[in-house]
Design a protein around this motif. Structure first.
Motif, PDB file in Angstrom:
ATOM      1  N   ARG A   2       0.831  -1.200   0.000  1.00  6.46           N
ATOM      2  CA  ARG A   2       0.000   0.000   0.000  1.00  6.46           C
ATOM      3  C   ARG A   2       0.863   1.246   0.000  1.00  6.46           C
ATOM      4  N   ASN A   3       0.341   2.290  -0.614  1.00  7.37           N
ATOM      5  CA  ASN A   3       1.016   3.581  -0.627  1.00  7.37           C
ATOM      6  C   ASN A   3       0.347   4.507   0.371  1.00  7.37           C
ATOM      7  N   ALA A   4       0.953   5.658   0.573  1.00 11.42           N
ATOM      8  CA  ALA A   4       0.416   6.629   1.518  1.00 11.42           C
ATOM      9  C   ALA A   4       0.395   8.001   0.887  1.00 11.42           C
ATOM     10  N   ASN A   5      -0.555   8.829   1.324  1.00 12.41           N
ATOM     11  CA  ASN A   5      -0.694  10.180   0.793  1.00 12.41           C
ATOM     12  C   ASN A   5      -1.162  11.089   1.913  1.00 12.41           C
ATOM     13  N   PRO A   6      -0.936  12.398   1.822  1.00 11.27           N
ATOM     14  CA  PRO A   6      -1.318  13.297   2.909  1.00 11.27           C
ATOM     15  C   PRO A   6      -2.815  13.343   3.139  1.00 11.27           C
ATOM     16  N   ARG A 102      11.560  10.019   6.665  1.00 13.21           N
ATOM     17  CA  ARG A 102      11.753  10.887   5.496  1.00 13.21           C
ATOM     18  C   ARG A 102      11.204  12.270   5.782  1.00 13.21           C
ATOM     19  N   ARG A 103      10.067  12.317   6.424  1.00  9.76           N
ATOM     20  CA  ARG A 103       9.416  13.590   6.732  1.00  9.76           C
ATOM     21  C   ARG A 103      10.279  14.431   7.676  1.00  9.76           C
ATOM     22  N   ILE A 104      10.781  13.801   8.730  1.00  7.22           N
ATOM     23  CA  ILE A 104      11.522  14.559   9.734  1.00  7.22           C
ATOM     24  C   ILE A 104      12.916  14.921   9.228  1.00  7.22           C
ATOM     25  N   THR A 105      13.501  14.065   8.398  1.00  5.10           N
ATOM     26  CA  THR A 105      14.806  14.379   7.804  1.00  5.10           C
ATOM     27  C   THR A 105      14.689  15.577   6.872  1.00  5.10           C
ATOM     28  N   ALA A 106      13.604  15.629   6.103  1.00  7.10           N
ATOM     29  CA  ALA A 106      13.370  16.783   5.224  1.00  7.10           C
ATOM     30  C   ALA A 106      13.224  18.058   6.044  1.00  7.10           C
ATOM     31  N   LEU A 107      12.515  17.979   7.183  1.00 11.65           N
ATOM     32  CA  LEU A 107      12.348  19.155   8.043  1.00 11.65           C
ATOM     33  C   LEU A 107      13.687  19.590   8.624  1.00 11.65           C
ATOM     34  N   LEU A 108      14.505  18.625   9.017  1.00 16.89           N
ATOM     35  CA  LEU A 108      15.822  18.942   9.559  1.00 16.89           C
ATOM     36  C   LEU A 108      16.681  19.654   8.513  1.00 16.89           C
ATOM     37  N   PRO A 378       3.003  26.345  -0.688  1.00 20.78           N
ATOM     38  CA  PRO A 378       4.076  25.898  -1.591  1.00 20.78           C
ATOM     39  C   PRO A 378       5.139  25.043  -0.902  1.00 20.78           C
ATOM     40  N   LEU A 379       5.584  25.450   0.285  1.00 21.71           N
ATOM     41  CA  LEU A 379       6.589  24.658   0.982  1.00 21.71           C
ATOM     42  C   LEU A 379       5.990  23.401   1.602  1.00 21.71           C
ATOM     43  N   GLU A 380       4.718  23.459   1.979  1.00 21.37           N
ATOM     44  CA  GLU A 380       4.029  22.249   2.458  1.00 21.37           C
ATOM     45  C   GLU A 380       3.946  21.218   1.335  1.00 21.37           C
ATOM     46  N   TRP A 381       3.680  21.706   0.118  1.00 24.28           N
ATOM     47  CA  TRP A 381       3.627  20.798  -1.035  1.00 24.28           C
ATOM     48  C   TRP A 381       4.986  20.136  -1.253  1.00 24.28           C
ATOM     49  N   VAL A 386       8.443  15.269  -0.870  1.00 24.82           N
ATOM     50  CA  VAL A 386       9.628  14.555  -0.396  1.00 24.82           C
ATOM     51  C   VAL A 386       9.219  13.405   0.528  1.00 24.82           C
ATOM     52  N   THR A 387       8.248  13.652   1.394  1.00 25.67           N
ATOM     53  CA  THR A 387       7.816  12.628   2.344  1.00 25.67           C
ATOM     54  C   THR A 387       7.281  11.389   1.643  1.00 25.67           C
ATOM     55  N   TYR A 388       6.441  11.598   0.624  1.00 28.07           N
ATOM     56  CA  TYR A 388       5.780  10.476  -0.049  1.00 28.07           C
ATOM     57  C   TYR A 388       6.465  10.049  -1.333  1.00 28.07           C
ATOM     58  N   LEU A 389       7.600  10.713  -1.651  1.00 30.18           N
ATOM     59  CA  LEU A 389       8.393  10.370  -2.832  1.00 30.18           C
ATOM     60  C   LEU A 389       7.555  10.341  -4.105  1.00 30.18           C
ATOM     61  N   ALA A 390       6.621  11.273  -4.188  1.00 32.55           N
ATOM     62  CA  ALA A 390       5.770  11.386  -5.371  1.00 32.55           C
ATOM     63  C   ALA A 390       5.178  12.791  -5.394  1.00 32.55           C
ATOM     64  N   PRO A 391       5.134  13.448  -6.560  1.00 33.11           N
ATOM     65  CA  PRO A 391       4.522  14.782  -6.649  1.00 33.11           C
ATOM     66  C   PRO A 391       3.071  14.735  -6.198  1.00 33.11           C
ATOM     67  N   GLN A 392       2.698  15.657  -5.329  1.00 37.30           N
ATOM     68  CA  GLN A 392       1.333  15.712  -4.810  1.00 37.30           C
ATOM     69  C   GLN A 392       0.486  16.675  -5.642  1.00 37.30           C
ATOM     70  N   PRO A 393      -0.798  16.368  -5.823  1.00 34.32           N
ATOM     71  CA  PRO A 393      -1.667  17.311  -6.533  1.00 34.32           C
ATOM     72  C   PRO A 393      -1.747  18.624  -5.764  1.00 34.32           C
ATOM     73  N   LEU A 394      -1.525  19.735  -6.463  1.00 37.14           N
ATOM     74  CA  LEU A 394      -1.469  21.032  -5.795  1.00 37.14           C
ATOM     75  C   LEU A 394      -2.730  21.858  -6.011  1.00 37.14           C
ATOM     76  N   ARG A 395      -3.145  21.989  -7.256  1.00 39.31           N
ATOM     77  CA  ARG A 395      -4.339  22.797  -7.528  1.00 39.31           C
ATOM     78  C   ARG A 395      -5.592  22.066  -7.075  1.00 39.31           C
ATOM     79  N   LEU A 396      -6.584  22.834  -6.620  1.00 42.12           N
ATOM     80  CA  LEU A 396      -7.817  22.220  -6.132  1.00 42.12           C
ATOM     81  C   LEU A 396      -8.542  21.458  -7.235  1.00 42.12           C
TER      82      LEU A 396
END
Length: 410
Positions: A2-6, A102-108, A378-381, A386-396
């Motif tokens: 299974r994959n994960a998404n925000p 991955r999430r916390i390393t990116a924040l660091l 923008p920075l949340e995107w 980076v966290t999910y290693l896949a581009p996330q949909p940005l526009r509504l």
């Protein structure tokens, strides 16, 4: 596999966003003067600010109700967010720890870049370090977490207090060094350029404050654990049902904070003078009240958010909280521009508070406008990508190309 998404927009806890947005206002009020004044000289060397009149009143109010109170709220929310993230990731992803790392390393990494190229007062690198330690507590019992919270606060308070213990001769020497350093720092800040700002931060501010970083990390980790404990106890899941309990705890918190504020007010107005240890005692009490007062603020918001009307009234600041990473780093960008382009050296506390409110109102408006068109800041995107290693949909209006399991974002 299974994959994960925000988390999706309709899954967000608006109350958490509102509280996070409120914390960003306090952080801005606290941080902004440090871009235009050599504040580290006042704090580290015990040099009086010399403010008078309205600015003196502003300084006192900031120390009583702002200083140290809002990064602790932010830390609490980070710990709460960690619990929400991990609990949902655990249910939806076979490797939740890897996802979180991955999430916390990116924040660091973001925090390190902000520290070097923006502002050495950055809190994100400490969150990255503390966030790694949080994994050790996720499966611990509530009682164990409470023991750690109390222990960390005691050790933090002791270490912070010990760092200011000294003799009258040492206090006089520190003051003399600060008074000698102050004109040089003011000269740097008067006609500042961006390269000079970075040099000032890395050469002067960072070394002066380096010894305090491990001490603040203890306070941050303690508040992380308070947030984790709140998540485990489901404080935010059903506020209306828990309103009576929250009110009782709020009254206890108010009772504890009232004498602390009263003592601080006496010390800050010099109604009581403790001699050469005066500034050190004030500093320690201000920082200690950061934890006690932040809990009072959190409980106050919990009471407000237990009712529907306050949520609708406070919703605009929730947009700021929903884009917390973008807005936090955006505050640094704005302050650097004001300092290096408009040269606002020597801004007093009243002007700083007004300027902070103006910037914050702009952030509220811009955040609401952005989120009316986009799913994330923008920075949340970028962080999510980076966290999910896949581009996330940005526009509504953007549609997903495949179905992914949802994992909460804090």
């Amino acid at each position: 596999m299974r994959n994960a998404n925000p988390v999706q927009r309709n899954e967000r806890n608006v109350g958490i966003d509102i509280l996070r947005g409120f914390a960003l206002l306090g952080i801005l009020i606290m941080n902004l003067p440090q871009f235009f004044n050599p504040s580290f000289v006042y704090g580290v060397y015990g040099v009086p600010t010399g403010s008078e009149g309205a600015d003196r009143v502003g300084d006192i109010l900031v120390k009583l109700f702002v200083e140290g109170k809002f990064f602790t709220i932010f830390s609490f929310l980070f710990g709460l967010g960690f619990y929400i993230f991990m609990s949902r990731a655990e249910a939806k992803s076979p490797r939740p720890n890897r996802l979180y790392l991955r999430r916390i390393t990116a924040l660091l990494l973001i925090g390190a870049l902000h520290f070097v190229f923006g502002w050495t007062g950055d809190i994100l690198h400490l969150y990255g370090i503390g966030g790694l330690l949080l994994l050790l507590f996720y499966r611990r019992r509530n009682k164990t977490i409470l023991v750690w919270i109390v222990s960390l606060v005691v050790v933090w308070f002791g270490m912070f207090g010990l760092s200011f213990i000294g003799t009258p001769e040492q206090a006089e020497k520190s003051l003399a060094e600060g008074l000698q350093l102050l004109p040089r720092m003011n000269a740097i800040l008067e006609n500042l350029t961006y390269p000079q700002w970075i040099d000032y931060q890395l050469r002067w501010v960072a070394p002066a404050l380096a010894a305090f970083e491990p001490i603040f990390l203890l306070a941050i980790l303690a508040m992380f654990l308070v947030g984790l404990y709140a998540g485990k106890r489901n404080w935010f899941s059903n506020l209306a049902a828990n309103r009576k309990t929250i009110r009782r705890v709020w009254l206890v918190s108010l009772t504890v904070n009232a004498p602390i504020v009263a003592v601080l007010a006496l010390l800050l107005t010099r109604s009581v003078d403790l001699g050469f240890r005066h500034e050190a005692v004030v500093t320690v009490l201000v920082q200690f009240s950061g934890i006690t007062m932040s809990l009072l603020y959190i409980l106050t918001f919990l009471l407000l958010l237990a009712r529907p009307k306050p949520i609708s009234w406070l919703r605009p600041i929730g947009y700021v909280g929903q884009m917390a990473l973008t807005n936090y780093l955006g505050q640094t960008v704005v302050c650097i521009v004001l300092g290096t382009v408009f040269h606002l050296h020597g801004v007093g506390s009243v002007q700083a508070i007004v300027l902070s409110l103006v910037i914050y109102v702009c952030q509220v408006a811009l955040s609401a406008l952005w989120l009316s068109r986009f799913r994330f800041g923008p920075l949340e995107w970028l962080w999510r990508t980076v966290t999910y290693l896949a581009p996330q949909p940005l526009r509504l209006r953007e549609k997903k190309t495949k179905e992914l399991d949802a994992v909460a974002d804090a």
